[in-house]
Write a protein that holds these residues in place. Sequence first.
Motif, PDB file in Angstrom:
ATOM      1  N   TYR A 125      50.157  56.135  67.427  1.00  0.00           N
ATOM      2  CA  TYR A 125      50.953  56.191  66.594  1.00  0.00           C
ATOM      3  C   TYR A 125      51.037  55.576  65.526  1.00  0.00           C
ATOM      4  N   ARG A 126      50.480  54.050  65.196  1.00  0.00           N
ATOM      5  CA  ARG A 126      50.226  53.804  64.549  1.00  0.00           C
ATOM      6  C   ARG A 126      49.700  54.015  62.949  1.00  0.00           C
ATOM      7  N   ARG A 166      58.849  53.767  58.441  1.00  0.00           N
ATOM      8  CA  ARG A 166      57.273  53.157  59.171  1.00  0.00           C
ATOM      9  C   ARG A 166      57.963  53.228  60.493  1.00  0.00           C
ATOM     10  N   PRO A 167      56.338  53.098  61.223  1.00  0.00           N
ATOM     11  CA  PRO A 167      56.217  53.234  62.988  1.00  0.00           C
ATOM     12  C   PRO A 167      57.048  52.018  63.071  1.00  0.00           C
TER      13      PRO A 167
END
Length: 329
Positions: free
Chosen positions: A200-201, A212-213
């Motif tokens: 995910y990041r 941003r994540p």
Amino acid sequence: MIPFSVLDLAPITEGSNPTETFARSLDLARHAERLGYRRYWLAEHHNMPGIASAATAVLIGYVAGGTSTIRVGAGGIMLPNHAPLQVAEQFGTLASLYPGRIDLGLGRAPGTDHATARALRRYFDSADAFPQDVGELLAYFEPAAPGQPVRAVPGAGIDVPVWLLGSSLFGARLAAALGLPFAFASHFAPDAMDDALAIYRRDFRPSVRLQRPHAMLGINVVAASDDAEARRLFTTQQQSFVNLRRGRPGLIPPPIDDIEAFWTPTEKFGVEQALACAVVGGEATVREGLAAFVARHRPDELMITTNVFDHVARCRSYEIAARVRDVLT
């Protein structure tokens, strides 16, 4: 300070009923609001005798109407059970009634068994269409275009934060691709947590919804006056998991003194794997456990679930967890 939130399964305890469960949920939400928790989420489950949150949007409205500042939402709505338009209308309505306080978390699992999925007039294979359904749902929240044949009323043009939920790499990849916040179900399915967070990041693409994540992790927390009492309270959740695996889900049981006499070695192994993300103990133990969890995984938020039998003990556990939150760095 890392934000803490509450995940409530609206448990129906032995000797209780849904009416009493809902009153306790509202009381807990008000308690969490006073303690500074950021969100209060409810989860969609069907055909589960011990879980009263099947009509999730209805219950969200009840809790939001009885609180003032805490965000209230779904953790989550199981999208394969619903038409995206209906979800957009429901949460557009909620967001209109309680502006700036409603969250919509979406899950890909049906949250039930095959027979119940058929009774819902939906089918397991609809989960394969989950990415398309999410895209359709997000589009309903956009301002309606001139001549648009179908629109969500209310819903179109309303700001409803949408989260993707997951317990596998699939949800992490989709949340990253769509630029949405991601909540991982580490409180009951922790195996893929590290890989999901990394994906995910790494793969996150900024969107108009999120630049941003932003990752939230679920964790079981049972805090009490001392370690022994907390471990005893935790036996309620351990029993519930064993009963589910035995194919006998029921009302939420009271704690027991000897969990070792209740389960087999195989059952114990399975439950301990599923509940590996759990911090159980007195305040010092909880502080040490949560600090270690946060230091290792660096979540942006924690979603805490505390499934114990006694309502007063449950409220007390969240109170202790809030004190721990305030000293975490």
